[in-house]
Design an enzyme around this catalytic site. Sequence first.
Site, mmCIF file in Angstrom:
data_model
loop_
_atom_site.group_PDB
_atom_site.id
_atom_site.type_symbol
_atom_site.label_atom_id
_atom_site.label_comp_id
_atom_site.label_asym_id
_atom_site.label_seq_id
_atom_site.Cartn_x
_atom_site.Cartn_y
_atom_site.Cartn_z
ATOM 1 N N GLY A 134 -26.593 70.149 -79.016
ATOM 2 C CA GLY A 134 -25.667 70.672 -78.018
ATOM 3 C C GLY A 134 -24.969 69.458 -77.424
ATOM 4 C CB SER A 165 -27.457 64.457 -75.011
ATOM 5 O OG SER A 165 -26.353 63.593 -74.942
ATOM 6 C CB CYS A 178 -28.052 66.910 -82.928
ATOM 7 S SG CYS A 178 -26.409 66.187 -82.943
ATOM 8 N NE ARG A 235 -24.024 61.411 -75.553
ATOM 9 C CZ ARG A 235 -23.147 61.906 -74.688
ATOM 10 N NH1 ARG A 235 -22.810 61.237 -73.617
ATOM 11 N NH2 ARG A 235 -22.593 63.080 -74.905
ATOM 12 C CB ILE A 263 -22.064 68.677 -85.535
ATOM 13 C CG1 ILE A 263 -22.180 69.628 -86.736
ATOM 14 C CG2 ILE A 263 -20.887 69.082 -84.644
ATOM 15 C CD1 ILE A 263 -22.622 71.026 -86.382
ATOM 16 N NE ARG A 264 -18.023 65.081 -80.311
ATOM 17 C CZ ARG A 264 -18.329 65.087 -79.017
ATOM 18 N NH1 ARG A 264 -18.878 66.126 -78.465
ATOM 19 N NH2 ARG A 264 -18.059 64.037 -78.285
ATOM 20 C CG HIS A 300 -26.962 70.331 -85.972
ATOM 21 N ND1 HIS A 300 -27.248 70.992 -84.798
ATOM 22 C CD2 HIS A 300 -26.107 69.342 -85.652
ATOM 23 C CE1 HIS A 300 -26.585 70.437 -83.796
ATOM 24 N NE2 HIS A 300 -25.882 69.429 -84.291
ATOM 25 C CD GLU A 327 -29.896 73.332 -85.734
ATOM 26 O OE1 GLU A 327 -30.454 72.399 -86.344
ATOM 27 O OE2 GLU A 327 -28.999 73.135 -84.883
HETATM 28 N N1 GLN Z 1 -22.471 64.462 -79.416
HETATM 29 C C1 GLN Z 1 -23.490 65.238 -78.758
HETATM 30 C C2 GLN Z 1 -24.116 64.467 -77.598
HETATM 31 O O1 GLN Z 1 -23.830 63.356 -77.417
HETATM 32 C C3 GLN Z 1 -24.561 65.665 -79.728
HETATM 33 C C4 GLN Z 1 -23.962 66.570 -80.759
HETATM 34 C C5 GLN Z 1 -24.847 67.637 -81.270
HETATM 35 O O2 GLN Z 1 -25.938 67.911 -80.732
HETATM 36 N N2 GLN Z 1 -24.377 68.292 -82.303
HETATM 37 O O3 GLN Z 1 -24.900 65.035 -76.892
#
Ligand code: GLN
Length: 197
Positions: free
Chosen positions: A46, A48, A78, A108, A136-137, A172, A174
């Site tokens: 999500g 953080s 993540c 991050r 994802i990011r 991820h 999941e």
């Molecule tokens: N970029 C998000 C963060 O810094 C982490 C991304 C994710 O959980 N998919 O919290």
Amino acid sequence: MKIGVLALQGAVAEHIRSLEAAGAEAVAIKWPQQLEDVQGLVIPGGESTTIGKLMRKYDFIKAIQQFSEQGKPIFGTCAGLIVLATQIEGNQGPEEPHLALMDMKVRRNAFGRQRESFEADLSVKGIHEPIRAVFIRAPLIDQVGSHVDVICETNGEMVTARQGHLLACSFHPELTDDIRLHQYFVDMVRESMQQQG
Ligand code: GLN
């Protein structure tokens, strides 16, 4: 065996589905008291900073730290990896609430804009064939302490680590049908239950 999925933000239902496919009973954790009924905990991805603030607001920080002190396994994916780390680079301030349980420094959004999200097949120590990973990011692990075992790297970058009963990955698991990392965590929970009798 019952495993909780911290339900403050992120892909809670997907983690529950993967854990159940791996043979565990899984429940969404909305209140700290519910931690008493589970033997392992997953912290989903999500944002953080948001997860940290919500954990503080709903009194999860101490409760999860105590859960960990009892040797009960925790798996952060993540953003979940970020909040488990002792040191976080790229936060706005040093006061961002987090759990500081795993002895590692994480960065991050470490993959840059052009590679914000991508998929890869990765070899994980302890899992026979490569697993499918969705980034994802995603964060990266920059440094680890001596008790931390890095079990997966991609292009020389650390993306999955284990410190005893704690597991964290920057992708991820999941979001695919590949449940083997969840299976790995379910095995960790089973072992910890056997050790605790
Ligand atoms: N970029 C998000 C963060 O810094 C982490 C991304 C994710 O959980 N998919 O919290």
